[in-house]
Design an enzyme around this catalytic site. Structure first.
Site, PDB file in Angstrom:
ATOM      1  CB  ILE A 200      18.528 -16.618 -51.372  1.00 46.37           C
ATOM      2  CG1 ILE A 200      17.363 -17.180 -50.554  1.00 46.37           C
ATOM      3  CG2 ILE A 200      19.827 -17.307 -50.985  1.00 46.37           C
ATOM      4  CD1 ILE A 200      17.475 -16.974 -49.075  1.00 46.37           C
ATOM      5  CG  ASP A 201      20.033 -14.819 -56.456  1.00 46.70           C
ATOM      6  OD1 ASP A 201      20.841 -15.689 -56.104  1.00 46.70           O
ATOM      7  OD2 ASP A 201      19.313 -14.927 -57.467  1.00 46.70           O
ATOM      8  CG  LEU A 202      18.005  -9.252 -53.900  1.00 46.07           C
ATOM      9  CD1 LEU A 202      16.684  -8.597 -53.552  1.00 46.07           C
ATOM     10  CD2 LEU A 202      18.738  -8.442 -54.951  1.00 46.07           C
TER      11      LEU A 202
END
Length: 439
Positions: A200-202
């Protein structure tokens, strides 16, 4: 490039020289990076790889949290662990690091001066967290109306959860991603599972960089450009829901929530891992022709005309009958033998590698996907004795303006003096700021 000081003493970012004869696609774009950990830094590293000058502001003495997120740690020339975690190196190459205490009035003034000549600001503080320092969107846009200001938060700038901190694992759980990842509850090892990287961060970093590039186009387009920046509101939650993709589409179409299926595919069969004589392999059969060719190669031509398996929809419906039959056959050859048998028959088949095996793969090596970069030669000397760092190459392959990987991730505050000098500060003033703990 030459020293970048305007007549009024306002700071101008230095456009860094490239080792390539071709400047990056974003050469001349200046990014003020107030983000840390992963989503924001992933976004700004993409911009840096494309040629933007990214100056990363970090906390004096501490820096980005991920500098301490180890083990594993970087090794020095003698092979010993340093104090620098390898996590930081995944998303901070091609940047310059300055240390400024934004909690001080002097530090706030320095960052505002930097924002005056920046094109982009990226930050991932909690909603309203930068307002107390006068570094929020409204304050900086008042100083620089052309500024594109990207805020990355867990849940967005509004809504009942806006003030909550958000983390990748939390969002993987909240969006339902963990409910479709892992083996079914009825199988050994079943239960909710996170993806092996902070996906999700990426994805948030990737979406953020796309939004920034769109905002640059709107601002600078020769025919329709507004000349004005804008605020970009990126939320991990929004991205987590978006990347559910076909799984979300299936739920919205039917009202039925999908569950965990291990390595199987909800809409395709056979599309999963299979046991072999010496391990496992992956078959990714996506159409009827591929299935027919597999059956012929495997010595099972009857499967291709079996009324239960002639179409993908039928194979999905009769998955529980087909897969055990296939597993009996796949166990008769080694993984390498299956790959050799199928690779010239347009049947997608491959090994299930470890990361070490992946980097040893001939295609990965041919594409140059592991890149060793030197530490910066200018600025303050690194104290960790690491002279070069190996990372993963940018996957962006532009024919005319490819990414330029200039330098490895910087040591903490490595460019503080350099950047302050570009802002017009002399040695005495820099020494005084350092004595006060501002930088």
């Amino acid at each position: 490039s030459a020293l970048s000081i305007s007549a009024s003493g306002i700071f101008l970012f230095k456009t860094m020289n490239s080792t390539s004869a071709t400047p990056g696609a974003l050469a001349g774009i200046r990014v003020l990076d107030l983000s840390r950990v992963l989503a924001g830094p992933w976004c700004t590293q993409m911009l840096a790889d494309l040629g933007a000058d990214v100056v990363k502001v970090e906390r004096p003495g501490l820096g980005d949290d991920t500098r301490q997120w180890g083990p594993p740690f970087l090794k020095d020339a003698e092979g010993n662990d340093t104090t620098q975690a390898s996590y930081f190196t995944a998303c901070n190459r091609n940047k310059r690091s300055v240390t400024i205490d934004m909690a001080t009035p002097e530090g706030q003034a320095l960052i505002k001066q930097m924002a005056l000549q920046a094109d982009i600001v990226v930050e991932n503080f909690k909603v309203g967290g930068l307002k107390q320092y006068g570094l929020d969107h409204e304050s900086l846009r008042a100083l620089n109306p052309r500024l594109i200001y990207c805020s990355v938060t867990g849940f967005g700038q509004d809504g009942p959860y806006a003030e909550r901190a958000g983390y990748d694992l939390m969002v993987q759980a909240m969006t339902g991603m963990m409910s479709i990842t892992g083996r079914a509850d009825t199988e050994p090892g079943g239960g909710p599972l996170r993806v092996g990287v902070a996906v999700i961060d990426l994805f948030t970093g990737m979406y953020a960089s796309n939004a920034i590039l769109a905002a640059l186009h709107v601002r600078d387009n020769a025919a329709t450009g507004t000349g004005q920046g804008q605020h970009i509101d990126m939320a991990l939650l929004d991205v987590g829901m978006a990347v559910l993709a076909n799984q979300a589409a299936g739920f919205l179409a039917t009202g039925q929530a999908p569950g965990r299926m291990g390595n199987s595919h909800p809409s395709l069969a056979p599309y999963q891992d299979f046991p072999t004589q010496d391990g496992n392999m992956l078959l990714a059969i996506g159409n009827d022709g591929q299935f027919q060719r597999f059956c012929a190669a495997a010595g099972q031509p009857d499967w291709a005309v079996d009324a239960r398996f002639t179409t993908n929809t039928l194979r999905v419906q009769h998955r529980s009958e087909l897969i055990p039959m296939m597993e009996t056959v796949t166990r008769t050859r080694s993984t390498a033998a299956w790959i050799a048998l199928l690779e010239d028959k347009a049947v997608p088949c491959g090994p299930i590698n470890t990361i070490a095996q992946a980097f040893d793969d001939a295609q990965v090596q041919a594409r140059g996907l592991a890149v060793t970069l030197p530490r910066w030669k200018d600025g303050e000397a690194a104290t960790d004795k690491v002279q070069q760092i190996t990372g993963v190459a940018s996957p962006l392959r532009l024919s005319a303006t490819p990414p330029v990987l200039r330098n490895a991730p910087p040591a903490l505050g490595q460019h503080t003096d350099e950047v302050l000098r570009e802002m017009g500060l002399d040695a005495a003033r820099i020494a005084a700021l350092r004595a006060q703990g501002v930088v």
